[in-house]
Design a protein around this motif. Structure first.
Motif: not given
Length: 290
Positions: A198-223
């Motif tokens: 499980v990935l637990l991610a925390v981010s608020f404005r203005f969202y850290a780019n690396e966090v957004v990218n990791i969440v997006e990739q993990a989501g695409r992978n079905g995590t």
């Protein structure tokens, strides 16, 4: 004039805003984020006050409402007022009392600054208690309990939240991996996330780019992703199996972590209650246990 039929309740309005958000102008996107992140403020303030707070002209709010089929902003605002009166009785009075208390305070000393922050945090925590969905808390706790590994992701001012989660979850005997930004390895470490993790991610404005990218990739992978963010329009929302939107109240300089920290602690307590051994004499297994 837009001749579309406007949403008749708050939930349908938010769904429509989500559906249209990516195709909106930048100004309308900013308005959308404010409306979804500050529903109580939208209910109790005038369009001029809301516009001034956002730095956007009031006429843009009127045109935004009309683009969704409403005659004007007041018609849209009525949905927020109905939500407030049915979902949180007495909250309008508390907000007004808070504003009056802050405005009337002449104390600009160091203790005065502390007092202002504490009063705002009280309001933020009360809002958290009223808005967080119990079913989401249970679902997130279940995901964390069953996860083979828990990957924790948060940068900049979100980092203290995931550091706390790593500490307590590790002490509960859970295997945690902190996706630390140090050395530029977080993205590479995230590639090791498996199907039972499980990935637990925390981010608020203005969202850290690396966090957004990791969440997006993990989501695409079905995590399975648990996200703590500031809005249902956060870039983390699209990929989260469980999303905890924790709206941020305006601070002049310091934006408090009281509400997300409290939410994180509630999650680990819920996990602790699930990992107890036995019903007769429950004991929480820890890394120091025998």
């Amino acid at each position: 004039m837009n001749d579309m039929t406007p949403p008749k309740d708050y939930e349908d309005l938010i769904r429509l805003i989500h559906d249209r958000h990516d195709g909106m102008s930048k100004t309308y996107q900013r308005i959308s984020v404010f409306l979804t992140q500050n529903p109580n403020d939208v209910a109790v303030h005038s369009v001029n006050a809301i516009a001034e707070r956002c730095g956007i002209h009031a006429s843009s709010f009127v045109r935004f409402a009309q683009s969704l089929g409403y005659k004007g902003f007041k018609e849209l605002q009525a949905l927020f007022q109905k939500r407030l009166s049915t979902a949180a009785p007495g909250f309008e009075a508390r907000i007004k009392a808070l504003e009056t208390e802050l405005q009337d305070s002449p104390d600009r000393s160091e203790v005065g600054f502390l007092r202002d922050l504490v009063v705002r945090d009280i309001a933020s925590l009360q809002s958290l208690l009223e808005d967080i969905n119990g079913a989401d808390l249970a679902a997130a706790a279940e995901l964390l309990t069953k996860a083979e590994n828990i990957y924790l992701l948060g940068q900049l001012r979100s980092a203290p939240v995931v550091e706390l989660l790593r500490y307590v979850l590790t002490m509960l005997g859970k295997r945690c991996v902190l996706l630390d930004s140090g050395g530029g390895l977080a993205t590479h470490m995230a590639r090791a996330i498996g199907k039972r993790d499980v990935l637990l991610a925390v981010s608020f404005r203005f969202y850290a780019n690396e966090v957004v990218n990791i969440v997006e990739q993990a989501g695409r992978n079905g995590t399975d992703i648990i996200a703590i963010s500031d809005s249902t329009l956060s870039p983390l929302a699209k990929w989260a199996r469980v999303l905890f939107p924790v709206p941020e109240h305006d601070y002049t300089f310091s934006r408090s972590l009281a509400a997300p920290m409290c939410l994180a602690q509630a999650l680990v307590v819920a996990v602790a209650s699930r990992v107890q051994d036995g019903n007769q004499a429950p004991r929480i297994p820890t890394v120091t246990g025998t």
